[in-house]
Scaffold this motif. Structure first.
Motif, PDB file in Angstrom:
ATOM      1  N   LEU A 171       0.002   6.885  -4.570  1.00 31.21           N
ATOM      2  CA  LEU A 171       1.064   7.023  -5.575  1.00 31.21           C
ATOM      3  C   LEU A 171       2.409   6.822  -4.885  1.00 31.21           C
ATOM      4  CD1 LEU A 171      -0.156  10.216  -7.472  1.00 31.21           C
ATOM      5  CD2 LEU A 171      -0.146   7.875  -8.380  1.00 31.21           C
ATOM      6  N   ALA A 172       3.381   6.373  -5.649  1.00 32.80           N
ATOM      7  CA  ALA A 172       4.738   6.218  -5.105  1.00 32.80           C
ATOM      8  C   ALA A 172       5.429   7.567  -5.045  1.00 32.80           C
ATOM      9  CB  ALA A 172       5.535   5.263  -5.976  1.00 32.80           C
ATOM     10  N   LYS A 173       6.150   7.797  -3.963  1.00 33.79           N
ATOM     11  CA  LYS A 173       6.980   8.998  -3.902  1.00 33.79           C
ATOM     12  C   LYS A 173       8.151   8.858  -4.862  1.00 33.79           C
ATOM     13  CE  LYS A 173       5.915  11.037   0.538  1.00 33.79           C
ATOM     14  NZ  LYS A 173       6.460  11.675   1.753  1.00 33.79           N
ATOM     15  N   ASP A 174       8.598   7.611  -5.056  1.00 34.38           N
ATOM     16  CA  ASP A 174       9.665   7.314  -6.023  1.00 34.38           C
ATOM     17  C   ASP A 174       9.339   5.974  -6.647  1.00 34.38           C
ATOM     18  OD1 ASP A 174      11.897   6.773  -7.488  1.00 34.38           O
ATOM     19  OD2 ASP A 174      13.302   6.733  -5.794  1.00 34.38           O
ATOM     20  N   ASP A 175       8.759   6.000  -7.852  1.00 36.30           N
ATOM     21  CA  ASP A 175       8.299   4.747  -8.455  1.00 36.30           C
ATOM     22  C   ASP A 175       9.447   3.836  -8.915  1.00 36.30           C
ATOM     23  OD1 ASP A 175       9.172   6.102 -10.680  1.00 36.30           O
ATOM     24  OD2 ASP A 175       7.187   6.380 -11.553  1.00 36.30           O
ATOM     25  N   TYR A 209       0.841  -0.643  -4.682  1.00 35.31           N
ATOM     26  CA  TYR A 209       0.143   0.607  -4.358  1.00 35.31           C
ATOM     27  C   TYR A 209       0.804   1.824  -4.995  1.00 35.31           C
ATOM     28  CZ  TYR A 209      -1.905  -2.388  -0.774  1.00 35.31           C
ATOM     29  OH  TYR A 209      -2.544  -3.404  -0.112  1.00 35.31           O
ATOM     30  N   TYR A 210       1.731   1.620  -5.935  1.00 35.30           N
ATOM     31  CA  TYR A 210       2.440   2.753  -6.543  1.00 35.30           C
ATOM     32  C   TYR A 210       1.526   3.606  -7.416  1.00 35.30           C
ATOM     33  CZ  TYR A 210       7.148   1.555  -4.924  1.00 35.30           C
ATOM     34  OH  TYR A 210       8.266   1.329  -4.153  1.00 35.30           O
ATOM     35  N   ASP A 211       0.477   3.034  -7.928  1.00 34.23           N
ATOM     36  CA  ASP A 211      -0.533   3.790  -8.679  1.00 34.23           C
ATOM     37  C   ASP A 211      -1.838   3.037  -8.510  1.00 34.23           C
ATOM     38  OD1 ASP A 211      -1.988   5.431 -10.261  1.00 34.23           O
ATOM     39  OD2 ASP A 211      -0.948   4.982 -12.133  1.00 34.23           O
ATOM     40  N   TYR A 212      -2.528   3.337  -7.416  1.00 34.93           N
ATOM     41  CA  TYR A 212      -3.636   2.473  -6.988  1.00 34.93           C
ATOM     42  C   TYR A 212      -4.840   3.314  -6.590  1.00 34.93           C
ATOM     43  CZ  TYR A 212      -6.040  -1.321  -4.533  1.00 34.93           C
ATOM     44  OH  TYR A 212      -6.951  -2.260  -4.148  1.00 34.93           O
ATOM     45  N   LYS A 213      -6.039   2.823  -6.928  1.00 37.44           N
ATOM     46  CA  LYS A 213      -7.282   3.460  -6.524  1.00 37.44           C
ATOM     47  C   LYS A 213      -8.265   2.396  -6.075  1.00 37.44           C
ATOM     48  CE  LYS A 213      -7.096   7.313  -9.859  1.00 37.44           C
ATOM     49  NZ  LYS A 213      -7.807   7.970 -10.988  1.00 37.44           N
ATOM     50  N   LEU A 217       4.694   5.970   0.171  1.00 35.38           N
ATOM     51  CA  LEU A 217       3.472   6.271  -0.565  1.00 35.38           C
ATOM     52  C   LEU A 217       2.939   7.669  -0.242  1.00 35.38           C
ATOM     53  CD1 LEU A 217       1.494   2.940   0.031  1.00 35.38           C
ATOM     54  CD2 LEU A 217       2.908   3.504  -1.959  1.00 35.38           C
ATOM     55  N   LYS A 218       2.286   8.258  -1.237  1.00 37.89           N
ATOM     56  CA  LYS A 218       1.485   9.467  -1.033  1.00 37.89           C
ATOM     57  C   LYS A 218       0.026   9.047  -1.126  1.00 37.89           C
ATOM     58  CE  LYS A 218       3.560  11.598  -4.443  1.00 37.89           C
ATOM     59  NZ  LYS A 218       3.927  12.624  -5.467  1.00 37.89           N
ATOM     60  N   VAL A 219      -0.762   9.397  -0.131  1.00 37.11           N
ATOM     61  CA  VAL A 219      -2.141   8.914  -0.046  1.00 37.11           C
ATOM     62  C   VAL A 219      -3.097  10.106  -0.029  1.00 37.11           C
ATOM     63  CG1 VAL A 219      -3.760   7.483   1.258  1.00 37.11           C
ATOM     64  CG2 VAL A 219      -1.307   6.948   1.318  1.00 37.11           C
TER      65      VAL A 219
END
Length: 741
Positions: free
Chosen positions: A217-221, A230-234, A257-259
């Motif tokens: 997820l993005a720390k700041d989208d 990769y801002y909202d990725y699985k 990113l937050k992973v």
């Protein structure tokens, strides 16, 4: 190793193997390496013996073919790598056994499990419960005397009252104020024991890899970055390609990113329950809660780190492999011999630095011009360069691809049209690492009176004349023909790239009388000190005329001589064989051969001798000469082409006389280009515009491509067609699939 460790005498020497036991371990390792690499055990055994004697990989690959069954360098390096891993594994097993034994906790069952471990991870899992830990909730509970209560709970008696049992351990002076405090402490001990169980950890690690998902997820989208995809990725962990792993890691490291790694816990709880729970008991619910706590608090974070660590290792290995392959292809680009070259290091404010070098790489002239913004002294720059072209007979202009390179290219293309000099051409080359070389002690020694930028222009010019000789002066990591090279283990990268440079240098061979210390240091058996001593001896005593003179070089002993001499050449020396890859140990074979043919050594290189050698059958001749067929085959090849440079058989690079603008490109246009870099998802090709175009892996061929390196290599000349052009971003999409008519 079972029974092997038992062959020890006395407490003092416990876990030190006897010579007989060491031999048994060695034999087992050899068989394992042979099985893993699918090689004949005899070949592996011989190779290991040669390595243990201090022989280098290039020497073994070239001059010990009969002994190894003609194993190539890649196979030899694979043997060396697995050998080192398995030897280190055996050493670690002994160390772990000793450490557990010293605690008085080494059982026969545990010993056997450690001895039979095939991976370092398995050994560390087994050692985990016995490793000294920092202060934990479980260690605190043990200090408070709660281990017996934990044992009582794990016994899972059919009858009994947990509260009543726990009340026995209430000790206000030891901070166990209530029965619930005692139960909690016991649960902490059990949770840590579960988390340290090797079988449980192995299963969860594999299950997490096979069923987990990496989520980003993005720390700041709202922030714009190269990581927006990769801002909202699985993606399932098992499907993550290596380049994506490293991209996500970098995005996390740069705090964009937050992973997280997620996996459904239910099946994991069930698996642990099957290992721990036994029928109905008053403590079943307590144990079930402990299992959930153990997984969530202790196992999951640890396993996530381990799985992500394994993913990173996978990504790094792939990146290092790609870098190594690209580097080898770059180093082995054909030299452009016999041309006077003008090197141009472009810039805006500080001007373009110019260096003319003769066909041997000797610097003839240095100058600075200012044809680019903000100075725009175009007429003055043309006058300076025209004078250099006329005065020194410049035939090729080499432009570095850094700042202002395309403006400089435009200027040079106009100048070539005006000069109308027959045969004058230009080419743009990567200047990666040129500034690193220019500021190095080596460059300062070579050109003490020049500034950094002027040295850079010389380096750029020489890169076309002899890419290998010039690029070995630069730290391989700075050459920039890979992906994510700054994100991988620098030690592992350095080892891999060092092996590549060593392989390339020994493949080509080195002129003993012109090679720099940098080049010589990559010759098999030669280290940095010996390389400097060779140059110092050359400067003091004049050119080498005989390979045997190497034995007079300080610190170059018999073993180093044996390893290096076949890779060092002496053009025009007293013995023509000294300018071939034939090792001096085989000179007697050549003498016998020439006596049989009734020719003199002076005939070496003649067309008549080539024809006669070509007609010989190595298999029949080898027995008469007392030499192996592979070695004789190499000798005959070397005699037919003395002084041959294997790089000269490759196609030359593309030279240009005019510039191509991105605005000139249209879909479907056919172009010739040079592959500049190969990565996991495609190849970047220089087609003569400002930025290299990308051929995506899906556009490399009409058939399926597993990896781009199976189709293209750095330095390849390829035909491409334009797929699309993004003028705003300066991007060009290319294809190598020929369009249908």
């Amino acid at each position: 190793m079972a029974n092997e460790i038992g062959q020890v005498q006395g407490e003092q020497s416990a876990f030190e193997l006897t010579e007989e036991a060491k031999a048994a371990v060695q034999e087992r390792i050899l068989k394992q390496v042979a099985a893993e690499l699918q090689l004949a055990p005899g070949k592996v055994r011989t190779t290991v013996g040669l390595l243990d004697e201090g022989n280098t990989i290039p020497f073994i690959a070239r001059y010990r073919k009969e002994m190894t069954g003609e194993l190539d360098e890649n196979e030899l390096r694979a043997i060396e790598e697995r050998l080192n891993y398995l030897r280190n594994l055996e050493d670690r097993k002994l160390e772990v056994l000793r450490l557990i034994h010293e605690q008085g906790k080494l059982t026969d069952e545990l010993r056997q499990s450690i001895e039979q471990s095939a991976k370092l991870q398995e050994v560390e899992d087994l050692y985990r419960p016995y490793r000294q830990k920092r202060k934990t909730r479980a260690s605190v509970a043990k200090e408070r005397g709660l281990e017996p209560l934990a044992d009582w709970i794990m016994a899972q008696h059919r009858k009994g009252d947990l509260q009543a049992e726990a009340a026995k351990y209430v000790k206000p002076d030891k901070e166990v104020a209530t029965a619930q405090d005692a139960i909690q402490g016991a649960m902490d001990i059990i949770a840590e024991n579960i988390a340290d169980d090797a079988k449980i950890r192995t299963w969860i690690r594999r299950y997490t890899h096979d069923n987990g998902q990496l989520e980003t997820l993005a720390k700041d989208d709202k922030q714009e970055s190269v990581y927006e995809m990769y801002y909202d990725y699985k993606e399932p962990v098992r499907k993550l390609p290596p380049h994506r792993i490293l991209a996500i890691n970098r995005g996390e490291r740069e705090e964009v990113l937050k992973v997280s790694l997620t996996v459904a816990p239910d099946k994991i709880h069930d698996f642990i329950g099957r290992q721990i729970l036994r029928g109905d008991s008053p403590v079943r619910e307590t144990l079930a809660a402990t299992i959930e706590d153990s997984y969530k608090r202790l196992i999951a974070p640890s396993i996530e780190r381990e799985v992500r660590g394994a993913l990173t290792e996978k990504g790094e290995e792939q990146a290092i492999q790609i870098f190594a392959e690209n580097l080898r292809n770059l180093l082995l680009q054909p030299p452009i011999k016999g041309k006077v070259v003008l090197g141009v290091d472009p810039a805006y404010r500080t001007g373009c630095k110019l260096a003319v070098v003769d066909d041997t790489g000797k610097m003839l002239k240095i100058a600075v011009t200012y044809p680019t913004p903000p100075n725009n002294k175009i007429a003055e720059a043309k006058a300076v360069i025209k004078q250099m072209i006329d005065a020194y007979g410049v035939e090729l202009i080499v432009i570095g691809n850094g700042t202002a390179s395309r403006e400089t290219e435009q200027f040079i293309a106009e100048l070539i049209r005006e000069v109308n000099h027959k045969g004058l051409q230009y080419i743009i080359v990567s200047e990666a690492g040129a500034s690193v070389y220019s500021a190095s002690k080596l460059a300062q020694t070579e050109f003490p009176d020049l500034d950094v930028a002027e040295r850079s222009a010389i380096s750029i010019a020489r890169r076309m004349q002899d890419p290998l000789a010039e690029l070995v002066k630069i730290d391989p990591k700075s050459i920039g023909v890979g992906q994510y090279q700054h994100d991988v283990s620098q030690k592992r990268l350095e080892e891999s790239l060092g092996a590549v440079v060593e392989s390339a240098v020994n493949h080509v061979g080195v002129d003993l009388n012109t090679a720099s210390p940098s080049l010589l240091s990559y010759v098999a058996g030669v280290n940095g000190t010996i390389a400097k001593n060779i140059v110092a001896y050359r400067e003091e005593n004049g050119k080498f005329t005989d390979r045997k003179q190497l034995l007079k070089v300080p610190r170059l002993g018999a073993k180093a001589y044996e390893q290096c001499v076949g890779f060092l050449r002496i053009p025009g020396g007293g013995n023509p064989l000294d300018n071939t890859p034939i090792h001096p140990e085989s000179y007697t074979v050549v003498d016998k051969l020439f006596k049989e043919l009734r020719v003199e050594l002076a005939a070496l290189g003649s067309s008549d001798l080539k024809d006669r050698l070509d007609s010989l059958g190595p298999a029949e001749l080898a027995a008469n000469l007392g030499v192996g067929v592979p070695t004789l085959r190499d000798i005959l090849d070397s005699l037919q082409r003395p002084g041959r440079d294997p790089r000269e058989e490759l196609p030359p690079p593309i030279f240009r006389t005019d510039v191509l603008k991105i605005e000139d490109l249209t879909a479907g246009m056919e172009l010739q280009g040079t592959v500049r870099n190969v990565i996991d998802f495609g190849a970047f090709v220089d087609i003569g515009v400002k930025n290299d175009g990308l051929v995506h892996i899906s556009q490399l061929s009409d058939s399926y491509v597993k990896h781009p390196t199976n189709v293209v290599s750095v330095g390849d000349t390829v035909t491409v067609w334009v797929l699309g052009v993004d003028l705003n971003k300066g991007r060009v999409s290319l294809t190598m699939k020929k369009p249908r008519a």
